[in-house]
Design a protein around this motif. Sequence first.
Motif, PDB file in Angstrom:
ATOM      1  N   LEU A 133      41.977 -29.198   5.975  1.00 15.57           N
ATOM      2  CA  LEU A 133      42.536 -30.396   5.343  1.00 15.57           C
ATOM      3  C   LEU A 133      41.991 -30.568   3.923  1.00 15.57           C
ATOM      4  CD1 LEU A 133      42.402 -32.885   8.354  1.00 15.57           C
ATOM      5  CD2 LEU A 133      44.435 -31.796   7.381  1.00 15.57           C
ATOM      6  N   LEU A 134      40.702 -30.272   3.753  1.00 12.67           N
ATOM      7  CA  LEU A 134      40.101 -30.344   2.422  1.00 12.67           C
ATOM      8  C   LEU A 134      40.790 -29.383   1.463  1.00 12.67           C
ATOM      9  CD1 LEU A 134      37.853 -31.230   0.423  1.00 12.67           C
ATOM     10  CD2 LEU A 134      36.449 -29.382   1.363  1.00 12.67           C
ATOM     11  N   MET A 135      41.036 -28.144   1.902  1.00 12.98           N
ATOM     12  CA  MET A 135      41.693 -27.158   1.056  1.00 12.98           C
ATOM     13  C   MET A 135      43.095 -27.600   0.666  1.00 12.98           C
ATOM     14  SD  MET A 135      39.612 -24.688   0.336  1.00 12.98           S
ATOM     15  CE  MET A 135      38.453 -26.046   0.159  1.00 12.98           C
ATOM     16  N   LEU A 136      43.798 -28.276   1.577  1.00 13.05           N
ATOM     17  CA  LEU A 136      45.139 -28.770   1.268  1.00 13.05           C
ATOM     18  C   LEU A 136      45.084 -29.917   0.256  1.00 13.05           C
ATOM     19  CD1 LEU A 136      46.740 -28.750   4.832  1.00 13.05           C
ATOM     20  CD2 LEU A 136      47.246 -27.182   2.949  1.00 13.05           C
ATOM     21  N   LEU A 137      43.971 -30.638   0.250  1.00 13.39           N
ATOM     22  CA  LEU A 137      43.826 -31.787  -0.647  1.00 13.39           C
ATOM     23  C   LEU A 137      43.229 -31.420  -2.001  1.00 13.39           C
ATOM     24  CD1 LEU A 137      42.465 -34.461   1.888  1.00 13.39           C
ATOM     25  CD2 LEU A 137      44.751 -34.402   0.859  1.00 13.39           C
ATOM     26  N   THR A 138      42.625 -30.235  -2.119  1.00 12.61           N
ATOM     27  CA  THR A 138      41.920 -29.884  -3.361  1.00 12.61           C
ATOM     28  C   THR A 138      42.790 -29.934  -4.619  1.00 12.61           C
ATOM     29  OG1 THR A 138      42.192 -27.535  -2.765  1.00 12.61           O
ATOM     30  CG2 THR A 138      40.028 -28.539  -2.387  1.00 12.61           C
ATOM     31  N   PRO A 139      44.073 -29.568  -4.573  1.00 11.96           N
ATOM     32  CA  PRO A 139      44.861 -29.686  -5.812  1.00 11.96           C
ATOM     33  C   PRO A 139      44.887 -31.108  -6.361  1.00 11.96           C
ATOM     34  CG  PRO A 139      46.036 -28.350  -4.202  1.00 11.96           C
ATOM     35  CD  PRO A 139      44.863 -28.952  -3.492  1.00 11.96           C
ATOM     36  N   TYR A 140      44.843 -32.093  -5.466  1.00 11.86           N
ATOM     37  CA  TYR A 140      44.928 -33.488  -5.882  1.00 11.86           C
ATOM     38  C   TYR A 140      43.534 -34.063  -6.169  1.00 11.86           C
ATOM     39  CZ  TYR A 140      49.189 -32.274  -3.451  1.00 11.86           C
ATOM     40  OH  TYR A 140      50.310 -31.616  -3.040  1.00 11.86           O
ATOM     41  N   ILE A 141      42.555 -33.687  -5.350  1.00  2.99           N
ATOM     42  CA  ILE A 141      41.181 -34.136  -5.596  1.00  2.99           C
ATOM     43  C   ILE A 141      40.685 -33.607  -6.938  1.00  2.99           C
ATOM     44  CG2 ILE A 141      38.789 -33.957  -4.799  1.00  2.99           C
ATOM     45  CD1 ILE A 141      39.863 -33.823  -1.937  1.00  2.99           C
ATOM     46  N   ASN A 142      40.991 -32.329  -7.215  1.00  4.15           N
ATOM     47  CA  ASN A 142      40.494 -31.710  -8.445  1.00  4.15           C
ATOM     48  C   ASN A 142      41.102 -32.331  -9.699  1.00  4.15           C
ATOM     49  OD1 ASN A 142      39.069 -30.087  -6.753  1.00  4.15           O
ATOM     50  ND2 ASN A 142      39.705 -28.167  -7.680  1.00  4.15           N
ATOM     51  N   GLN A 143      42.338 -32.829  -9.601  1.00  5.09           N
ATOM     52  CA  GLN A 143      42.933 -33.499 -10.758  1.00  5.09           C
ATOM     53  C   GLN A 143      42.080 -34.692 -11.189  1.00  5.09           C
ATOM     54  OE1 GLN A 143      47.157 -34.382 -10.583  1.00  5.09           O
ATOM     55  NE2 GLN A 143      47.546 -32.586  -9.316  1.00  5.09           N
ATOM     56  N   VAL A 144      41.506 -35.374 -10.193  1.00  2.54           N
ATOM     57  CA  VAL A 144      40.631 -36.508 -10.482  1.00  2.54           C
ATOM     58  C   VAL A 144      39.282 -36.017 -10.995  1.00  2.54           C
ATOM     59  CG1 VAL A 144      39.427 -38.493  -9.491  1.00  2.54           C
ATOM     60  CG2 VAL A 144      41.759 -37.957  -8.767  1.00  2.54           C
ATOM     61  N   LEU A 145      38.699 -35.023 -10.303  1.00  2.53           N
ATOM     62  CA  LEU A 145      37.353 -34.561 -10.645  1.00  2.53           C
ATOM     63  C   LEU A 145      37.280 -33.938 -12.034  1.00  2.53           C
ATOM     64  CD1 LEU A 145      36.183 -32.969  -7.263  1.00  2.53           C
ATOM     65  CD2 LEU A 145      35.826 -35.292  -8.111  1.00  2.53           C
ATOM     66  N   ILE A 146      38.363 -33.334 -12.505  1.00  7.88           N
ATOM     67  CA  ILE A 146      38.375 -32.698 -13.823  1.00  7.88           C
ATOM     68  C   ILE A 146      38.411 -33.743 -14.940  1.00  7.88           C
ATOM     69  CG2 ILE A 146      39.766 -31.258 -15.385  1.00  7.88           C
ATOM     70  CD1 ILE A 146      40.598 -29.661 -12.860  1.00  7.88           C
ATOM     71  N   ILE A 183      33.139 -36.994   5.403  1.00 13.87           N
ATOM     72  CA  ILE A 183      31.843 -36.479   4.965  1.00 13.87           C
ATOM     73  C   ILE A 183      31.991 -35.104   4.319  1.00 13.87           C
ATOM     74  CG2 ILE A 183      31.185 -35.380   7.157  1.00 13.87           C
ATOM     75  CD1 ILE A 183      28.876 -37.461   4.863  1.00 13.87           C
ATOM     76  N   VAL A 184      33.020 -34.349   4.718  1.00 12.65           N
ATOM     77  CA  VAL A 184      33.287 -33.053   4.103  1.00 12.65           C
ATOM     78  C   VAL A 184      33.778 -33.257   2.665  1.00 12.65           C
ATOM     79  CG1 VAL A 184      34.854 -31.062   4.177  1.00 12.65           C
ATOM     80  CG2 VAL A 184      33.669 -31.791   6.241  1.00 12.65           C
ATOM     81  N   VAL A 185      34.694 -34.205   2.456  1.00 15.19           N
ATOM     82  CA  VAL A 185      35.161 -34.519   1.102  1.00 15.19           C
ATOM     83  C   VAL A 185      33.986 -34.994   0.239  1.00 15.19           C
ATOM     84  CG1 VAL A 185      36.592 -36.085  -0.268  1.00 15.19           C
ATOM     85  CG2 VAL A 185      37.528 -35.040   1.809  1.00 15.19           C
ATOM     86  N   THR A 186      33.111 -35.810   0.822  1.00 17.59           N
ATOM     87  CA  THR A 186      31.941 -36.295   0.097  1.00 17.59           C
ATOM     88  C   THR A 186      31.063 -35.141  -0.360  1.00 17.59           C
ATOM     89  OG1 THR A 186      31.963 -38.324   1.424  1.00 17.59           O
ATOM     90  CG2 THR A 186      29.943 -37.832   0.224  1.00 17.59           C
ATOM     91  N   SER A 187      30.805 -34.195   0.533  1.00 17.15           N
ATOM     92  CA  SER A 187      29.985 -33.031   0.182  1.00 17.15           C
ATOM     93  C   SER A 187      30.637 -32.208  -0.929  1.00 17.15           C
ATOM     94  CB  SER A 187      29.771 -32.152   1.422  1.00 17.15           C
ATOM     95  OG  SER A 187      29.141 -32.870   2.449  1.00 17.15           O
ATOM     96  N   TYR A 188      31.945 -32.085  -0.868  1.00 17.22           N
ATOM     97  CA  TYR A 188      32.700 -31.346  -1.891  1.00 17.22           C
ATOM     98  C   TYR A 188      32.527 -31.996  -3.260  1.00 17.22           C
ATOM     99  CZ  TYR A 188      36.778 -29.157  -4.146  1.00 17.22           C
ATOM    100  OH  TYR A 188      37.612 -28.469  -4.997  1.00 17.22           O
ATOM    101  N   VAL A 189      32.636 -33.316  -3.300  1.00 16.40           N
ATOM    102  CA  VAL A 189      32.491 -34.048  -4.565  1.00 16.40           C
ATOM    103  C   VAL A 189      31.054 -33.956  -5.080  1.00 16.40           C
ATOM    104  CG1 VAL A 189      32.696 -36.301  -5.689  1.00 16.40           C
ATOM    105  CG2 VAL A 189      34.401 -35.589  -4.005  1.00 16.40           C
ATOM    106  N   VAL A 190      30.067 -33.978  -4.172  1.00 14.41           N
ATOM    107  CA  VAL A 190      28.667 -33.803  -4.578  1.00 14.41           C
ATOM    108  C   VAL A 190      28.485 -32.450  -5.269  1.00 14.41           C
ATOM    109  CG1 VAL A 190      26.301 -33.475  -3.751  1.00 14.41           C
ATOM    110  CG2 VAL A 190      27.684 -35.347  -2.841  1.00 14.41           C
ATOM    111  N   GLY A 191      29.050 -31.391  -4.682  1.00 19.49           N
ATOM    112  CA  GLY A 191      28.949 -30.069  -5.290  1.00 19.49           C
ATOM    113  C   GLY A 191      29.581 -30.018  -6.667  1.00 19.49           C
TER     114      GLY A 191
END
Length: 346
Positions: A133-146, A183-191
Amino acid sequence: MLLITLHHFSLWAQGTRSDRLILQGKVGDAFKSLIYLPLGDIGVYIFVMITGFYLGGKVISNKKSIKKVLMIYAQLYFYNLLFLIVGLHYHLPLNNFPKLSDPLNPFNRIPNVMMSIFPIAFNHYWFVTAFVLLMLLTPYINQVLIKIDKKSMELLLAILIISNGLFPLLNNNVASETVGLGIVVTSYVVGAFIRRFIPKNPKMFLIGTLLLFTNTALIYLVAYYDIIVLKNRYIKIYTGLFALLAAAGLFLIFINFKPNYNFYINNIARHIFAVYLITENIFIINPLWKYFTFDQVTNLYLLNVYGFLSVVVIMIGACTLDILRSNIFRICHFQFKSVTNILEYK
């Protein structure tokens, strides 16, 4: 993955022993027999932080995201079908976890089979489900993180850590359970945050060391209290906030080391995910770990040494099996391309 598998050694191979020791009033020995238990989620969070560290600052297309998911799913499905066949052939129990059965839902009457055929839908492995699920969401999460600035990202992290790391410890699972997507999304954002905003210097190394040892010590103190005083081996505090902080600390320590490339380590790393897929397969859990209970060993310090060595052997065996699986996939892919080329030529 070493920390995760050591956790499973304590959980699956030594759980029955610890229950027996608690009933006998030997709570100190029960604690010793579960010494690796708090390490699992630290390992999980580090695993995802690595992903966030390398992917969190990149533009990820939906096509690339789906391709990554399909690669994970192909590996997952290979082992699911392999062990389903093994389980049916050797008449292994079709229901290792009776509590999963819902009399109102016929699909859950035989969860081992359904979870093997539909691993994501029936959550065969919580971590794989969350990671997919995280991998499917990364295109959208990364738009924010960048695009996000440091102050806004700190606020985002505060919201994620409190809702997904702290709330579950208070039995508030509205955002996430202690093991789940939140918590997986949280860890991803921490990284991703560490990659963008945390400098590599001796100060960060010391902060990482402090975070690691303080939070790990706290987790073990609570584990000690739960087992010794409350006589309960199901410790919640080793997940969530404190494991996340310990994982972040260990991560800060390692990013301050000089980068180094090693062909053999990288090659093994490509297959390390299979350790989780194999050892946590619903048909394999009980048959595998019963060989590592070491019931005849009464010296619990020696028991944990045996456990550590056993985990290393299990990891080597799982990686070897996955190298074989990878070669099978490569041969099949080559044959498919050859047939496709011939058909296109005709």
